[in-house]
Enzyme design. Structure first.
Site, PDB file in Angstrom:
ATOM      1  N   HIS A 167      27.543   6.389 -36.423  1.00 49.63           N
ATOM      2  CA  HIS A 167      28.679   6.659 -35.251  1.00 49.63           C
ATOM      3  C   HIS A 167      29.754   7.719 -35.826  1.00 49.63           C
ATOM      4  O   HIS A 167      30.107   8.573 -35.325  1.00 49.63           O
ATOM      5  CB  HIS A 167      29.308   5.632 -34.885  1.00 49.63           C
ATOM      6  CG  HIS A 167      30.601   5.546 -33.846  1.00 49.63           C
ATOM      7  ND1 HIS A 167      31.647   6.054 -33.503  1.00 49.63           N
ATOM      8  CD2 HIS A 167      30.353   6.201 -32.686  1.00 49.63           C
ATOM      9  CE1 HIS A 167      32.471   6.185 -32.139  1.00 49.63           C
ATOM     10  NE2 HIS A 167      31.988   6.640 -31.887  1.00 49.63           N
ATOM     11  N   CYS A 207      15.329  15.717 -31.308  1.00 48.10           N
ATOM     12  CA  CYS A 207      17.643  15.872 -31.721  1.00 48.10           C
ATOM     13  C   CYS A 207      17.784  14.860 -32.151  1.00 48.10           C
ATOM     14  O   CYS A 207      18.809  14.795 -31.853  1.00 48.10           O
ATOM     15  CB  CYS A 207      17.384  15.532 -29.718  1.00 48.10           C
ATOM     16  SG  CYS A 207      17.039  13.500 -29.554  1.00 48.10           S
TER      17      CYS A 207
HETATM   18  C1  PEP Z   1      17.467   9.165 -32.600  1.00 49.01           C
HETATM   19  O1  PEP Z   1      17.582   7.661 -32.515  1.00 49.01           O
HETATM   20  O2  PEP Z   1      16.884  10.090 -33.855  1.00 49.01           O
HETATM   21  C2  PEP Z   1      18.664   9.331 -31.624  1.00 49.01           C
HETATM   22  C3  PEP Z   1      19.120  11.259 -31.810  1.00 49.01           C
HETATM   23  O3  PEP Z   1      18.828   8.661 -31.347  1.00 49.01           O
HETATM   24  P1  PEP Z   1      20.890   7.500 -31.807  1.00 49.01           P
HETATM   25  O4  PEP Z   1      21.032   8.159 -33.384  1.00 49.01           O
HETATM   26  O5  PEP Z   1      21.281   7.857 -30.860  1.00 49.01           O
HETATM   27  O6  PEP Z   1      19.853   6.553 -31.700  1.00 49.01           O
END
Ligand code: PEP
Ligand code: MG
Length: 775
Positions: free
Chosen positions: A415, A722
């Site tokens: 985070h 992403c």
């Molecule tokens: C991921 O898991 O790569 C992602 C983009 O989602 P998060 O980081 O929010 O779990």
């Protein structure tokens, strides 16, 4: 400067030409002899005298070259034609250069010089030694001019005849068109520039490369080493992307290792010349240098730098575990002294008190405020350095104020890392002990790029945020879309300023969690409308920043532990492992009330005409989940057949079953590598104890990604990424090579990702064109 006059027997620096022999051995040479042996020769001699491991060598001096010109009557002919030359006239330049080179090549080398070269060669070794023959122009490598690369080098020369011919070719290369042009433009009189030739035992390097003994831009005490397999020419010529290592001279540690995919190497080709060959697959992605070799190279580099008093650009090679220093010259890129001073000047004496993972770039100084509980965030003031075990969404208001963020726990995808990057706030995560080592009120400087925390304040670090604000859109057009990730609406303008082709991931949990109330609280307290409005307004800000470009909004995905500190958090289940628990689509499908409120926000936005909104479901593990979500949306009045709906591929099962998802009707898929890596390799993404095993480029992860891309391509479905790995240029290049449709990166990474994508696309086109030509 250099005052060799026509006629060859003028006085130079107090020494008569007649005094200087045709041949000088390395051991006899010092840097003052630059006039006779050129920059390269003088530097090698100096290095040998320092005890650095330099391969055996002798130099055919500049005076030998002058004697050659005089005795063959070439001087007048060559200089006369170059005197009348207009170097801007390309045809004339080429003609003059060719004529001069031909004159030098055709002339007979005087017997005395020839015999001395032969004798020296024999002295090196009884049998014919393989040597490198390198030009060394006598104005070369002076601090104010670099002739490097303008004269020739011949590798892998064996036997007297080949050696004599190579020496003569080096002499001729003094009159290459590029060299003549450069000298004219730099104001050098051709009559005053000479050439020496270094004849050196060729080290058949098994691995080789270059080293900057200090940071080439900032001048910091960091040794930058680039290395690859085979001879160093592959690295110098740029035919291979080498590994890159950074050794910090203050901590005496390797602080960065970038392992490249090394596809080709240059090796000796029989007795003469070299050839470019493919690197076998086992070595392509293998580490070229051990930490021990890096430290040793850095030590040799330091010896050279200390001796010369300026940072050096060093060529090195390694054979059977023995390091050789092949060349050293001043770095010409640290041209601007002002640049090298300032911050880095101060940093040289600064003490590093702690180290972690650099998670958001930028440098900031300030006062430490340790936050052990979210209730204490009231103590955080503008410009402080926030230090905490791990940030939580309810800390975002405090995170907005601070100059930098430091955490004990977490990796690049935690985070703190995600939010800091979007806020443009320097951050270091995973220090393990920041909350114990740092003290409230202590003044420190945080380098979010390198993950270093220094004692005290650096004046020039103050405008850190300015330094990390959005980079303008580079005018690079890519066929692969380069999109941006957004988590907080206030980052939307910065994200849009990158010129990104859309938003590949909008994490809406940050919109909700910043309110300090769980979705369950809104429902239990009949405040559903507030919840919908908050989502609607936050998403709208991002949609407005990207008119006409797609924005993929992801439905809620927050592990239960992230809700704990909020109002309503007391009703959250206590899970043994929240990462594997009740999150993403699996929770929404079981909590229709919560899911329906999100869909309500999307519906309103679609109704308002935001056709660019797509919805992405996180943590799907089976196509049935996608179908169920779609059915619920249909029941709630969404025109699902015309809406853009897709999935995150972040569980291996969804990568494996992507074809079934496509058959179930997804419009797009996006790799969430943050989770895909942790679920494929069983590595907790937030656990700093296993952070060094967290490997997005693990063959198993790459294999899942590769197969899923190919399936999406077969069905013409947009396939994106992403996860954090999409912000790594090397990974982006790999993804483009494997056919990905779009890459979504962090705001701070867009420019470099766009460049990596463009470069890769160009290479693919070029390779295809060359293949066509060859057929
Ligand atoms: C991921 O898991 O790569 C992602 C983009 O989602 P998060 O980081 O929010 O779990
Ligand atoms: Mg994820």
């Amino acid at each position: 400067m250099i005052i060799i006059k026509q006629g060859g027997d003028e006085i130079i620096s107090g020494a008569s030409m007649k005094d200087v022999p045709n041949i000088l051995w390395l051991e006899e040479i010092r840097k003052e002899d630059i006039i006779s042996v050129g920059g390269k020769g003088a530097s090698l001699g100096e290095m040998a005298s320092l005890g650095l491991p330099v391969p055996r060598a002798f130099v055919v001096t500049a005076q030998a070259f002058r004697r050659f010109l005089v005795e063959t009557d070439l001087e007048e002919k060559i200089f006369k034609s170059s005197d009348q030359l207009d170097v801007e006239n390309n045809a004339a330049l080429e003609k003059t250069a060719d004529a001069a080179k031909t004159l030098v090549m055709k002339a007979k080398m005087p017997a005395a010089i020839r015999d001395e070269i032969r004798k020296a060669y024999k002295k090196m070794s009884k049998s014919d030694l393989i040597v490198a023959v390198r030009s060394s122009a006598t104005a070369e490598d002076l601090p104010d001019a670099s002739f490097a690369g303008q004269q020739e080098t011949y590798l892998n020369i064996k036997g007297e005849a080949a050696l004599l011919s190579a020496v003569q070719k080096c002499w001729a290369s003094l009159y290459g068109a590029r060299a003549i042009y450069y000298r004219a433009k730099q104001g050098f009189d051709d009559r005053t520039v000479n050439i020496a030739v270094v004849v050196q035992q060729l080290v058949h390097s098994e691995k080789a490369g270059v080293m900057f003994t200090s940071h080439p831009i900032t001048g910091e005490p960091q040794t930058i080493i680039e290395g690859s397999w085979g001879l160093g020419e592959a690295v110098v010529s740029g035919s291979v992307s080498p590994d890159n290592y950074v050794f910090d001279q203050r901590t005496e540690k390797v602080i960065s290792r970038n392992i490249a995919n090394k596809k080709v190497e240059i090796i000796a080709d029989g007795d003469h010349g070299t050839k470019l060959v493919d690197v076998d697959s086992a070595r392509q992605d293998a580490l070229v240098l051990s930490d021990e070799e890096i430290a040793k190279l850095a030590m040799y580099g330091k010896i050279a730098e200390d001796h010369y008093g300026v940072p050096q650009d060093v060529e090195w090679g390694i054979v059977a575990g023995t390091i050789y220093i092949l060349q050293s010259r001043p770095i010409t890129t640290i041209g601007n002294k002002k640049e090298a001073q300032g911050m880095s000047g101060q940093k040289q004496d600064a003490k590093i008190i702690l180290q972690g993972q650099g998670a958001a770039p930028g440098i900031a100084s300030g006062k430490v405020v340790i936050i052990r509980d979210v209730k204490d965030t009231g103590a955080v003031k503008e410009g402080d350095i926030l230090v905490t075990r791990m940030t939580n969404p309810d800390m975002v208001p405090a995170m907005r104020k601070v100059a930098a963020i430091v955490t004990d726990e977490g990796g690049m995808t935690c985070h703190a890392a995600i939010v800091s990057r979007e806020l443009g706030t320097p951050a270091i995560v995973g220090t393990k002990t920041a909350t114990q080592i740092l003290k409230n009120g202590q003044l420190v400087t945080v380098d979010g790029e390198r993950g270093l925390i220094y004692e005290g304040i650096f004046e020039s670090a103050a405008p850190a945020k300015a330094a990390t604000t959005a980079q303008g859109a580079a005018p690079i057009i890519t066929a692969t879309s380069v999109k941006v990730n957004v988590s907080i609406p206030e980052a939307a303008a910065r994200a849009a300023a990158t010129g990104a082709d859309g938003v590949g991931l909008l994490r809406i949990e940050h919109l909700i969690l910043g309110l300090s109330k769980t979705p369950g609280w809104f429902i239990a307290n009949h405040k559903e409308e507030d919840f919908v409005k908050e989502l609607h307004d936050g998403i709208k800000i991002v949609l407005d920043a990207f008119p006409g470009k797609s924005v993929w909004v992801r439905t809620l995905d927050a592990p239960t532990d992230e809700f704990r500190n909020m109002a309503g958090g007391e009703n959250e289940p206590i899970e043994h492992n929240p990462m594997l628990g009740w999150r993403g689509i699996r929770r929404d499908l079981q909590s229709p009330d919560q899911f329906r409120l999100q869909v309500e926000a999307f519906k309103r936005l679609w109704k308002e005409g935001y056709d660019n909104l797509g919805v992405m479901f996180p943590m799907v593990s089976h196509p049935d989940q996608f179908s169920a979500a779609k059915a619920m949306m249909r029941d709630w009045g969404v025109d699902v057949e015309n809406a853009t709906l897709g999935i995150m591929i972040e569980i291996p099962s969804s990568a494996i079953m992507v074809e079934d998802f496509i058959k179930a009707g997804i419009n797009f898929a996006s790799f969430g590598t943050n989770d895909l890596v942790q679920y494929t390799l069983a590595i907790d993404r937030n656990n700093e104890n296993v952070a060094d095993m967290y490997a997005p480029q693990h063959p198993a992860v790459l294999s899942l990604i590769h197969n899923a891309i190919q399936t999406c391509r077969a069905y013409n479905i947009e396939c994106s990424i992403c996860g954090q790995a999409g912000s790594d240029p090397k990974m982006a290049a790999w993804l483009v090579e494997h056919g990905i449709t779009s890459v979504s990166a962090n705001i701070d990474a867009i420019a470099k990702i766009r460049e990596a994508v463009a470069r890769t696309e160009k290479r693919i086109i070029l390779e295809a064109a060359r293949k066509c030509d060859a057929e």
